[in-house]
Design a protein around this motif. Structure first.
Motif, PDB file in Angstrom:
ATOM      1  N   GLN A  52     -14.446  -2.910   0.644  1.00  0.00           N
ATOM      2  CA  GLN A  52     -14.135  -1.630   1.816  1.00  0.00           C
ATOM      3  C   GLN A  52     -14.617  -1.855   3.032  1.00  0.00           C
ATOM      4  N   ALA A  64     -16.828   5.788   6.176  1.00  0.00           N
ATOM      5  CA  ALA A  64     -16.810   7.220   5.300  1.00  0.00           C
ATOM      6  C   ALA A  64     -15.156   7.533   5.668  1.00  0.00           C
ATOM      7  N   THR A  65     -14.365   7.311   6.546  1.00  0.00           N
ATOM      8  CA  THR A  65     -13.031   7.671   6.750  1.00  0.00           C
ATOM      9  C   THR A  65     -12.257   6.914   5.787  1.00  0.00           C
ATOM     10  N   THR A  67     -13.394   5.412   3.171  1.00  0.00           N
ATOM     11  CA  THR A  67     -13.452   6.151   1.646  1.00  0.00           C
ATOM     12  C   THR A  67     -12.469   7.337   1.238  1.00  0.00           C
ATOM     13  N   HIS A  68     -12.408   8.182   2.304  1.00  0.00           N
ATOM     14  CA  HIS A  68     -11.543   9.357   2.317  1.00  0.00           C
ATOM     15  C   HIS A  68     -10.246   8.874   2.070  1.00  0.00           C
ATOM     16  N   HIS A  69      -9.604   8.110   2.824  1.00  0.00           N
ATOM     17  CA  HIS A  69      -8.318   7.519   2.657  1.00  0.00           C
ATOM     18  C   HIS A  69      -8.175   6.827   1.228  1.00  0.00           C
ATOM     19  N   ASN A  71      -9.799   7.395  -1.484  1.00  0.00           N
ATOM     20  CA  ASN A  71      -9.827   8.144  -2.633  1.00  0.00           C
ATOM     21  C   ASN A  71      -8.624   8.805  -2.773  1.00  0.00           C
ATOM     22  N   ALA A  72      -7.704   9.237  -1.662  1.00  0.00           N
ATOM     23  CA  ALA A  72      -6.593   9.897  -1.632  1.00  0.00           C
ATOM     24  C   ALA A  72      -5.543   9.018  -2.479  1.00  0.00           C
TER      25      ALA A  72
END
Length: 172
Positions: A52, A64-65, A67-69, A71-72
């Motif tokens: 990552q 962090a951004t 991780t958001h992507h 996860n989705a």
């Protein structure tokens, strides 16, 4: 002709880049994705298993951004993440079959957009344009750029007004 008869190169480049990026994102949305999804799929596809941190660096976003992507995208079944057995803090990312299919859809959209963008431009002009962009990037990223700014100009009266420190409001 004065320097103000046309927009500065930086302004013109920024405006053009924004417009092209918006049009590219719209083409990817029409194909079922987004620019962050495309960049993530492309980055993962270009390397066997990227962790990552490396992936965030390749895409140019914060962890962090990303991780958001991720996860989705994982919830959509486009990719999997697993811990590296040698370093459990590191997640390795791989495309699923659905991720491979989405990659191909977005790849087709990206290639069609690129063809549309290049329309009417001969290869020689595109090559020259690529060289100009490389020089502009080098001018901004050059390690000596900071030293040049501090070393030049030598006389404080030569410093353009924008780069001077603002005067302090001191009462006498």
């Amino acid at each position: 002709m004065t320097p103000f008869d046309r927009p500065p190169v930086g302004m013109n480049l920024a405006r053009s880049a924004k417009l092209v990026a918006q049009a590219f994102d719209a083409a990817l949305v029409e194909a079922g994705g987004t620019l962050p999804v495309w960049l993530t799929l492309l980055s993962v596809k270009s390397r066997e298993l990227a962790n990552q941190r490396e992936l965030a660096g390749m895409i140019g976003i914060q962890g962090a951004t990303l991780t958001h992507h991720l996860n989705a995208m994982e919830s959509q079944g486009l990719l999997t993440r697993r811990r590296n057995p040698e370093n459990r803090r590191v997640h390795q990312v791989a495309l699923t079959d659905a991720g491979e299919a989405m990659f191909e859809k977005l790849r087709t959209a990206a290639l069609a957009f690129d063809k549309r963008l290049r329309a009417g431009l001969p290869d020689e002009r595109l090559a020259e344009f690529a060289e100009v962009l490389a020089v502009l990037r080098a001018n901004v990223d050059a390690p000596s750029f900071g030293r040049l700014l501090t070393a030049f100009p030598g006389d404080k009266n030569d410093v353009p007004p924008r780069s001077r420190k603002p005067a302090r409001n001191v009462k006498s």
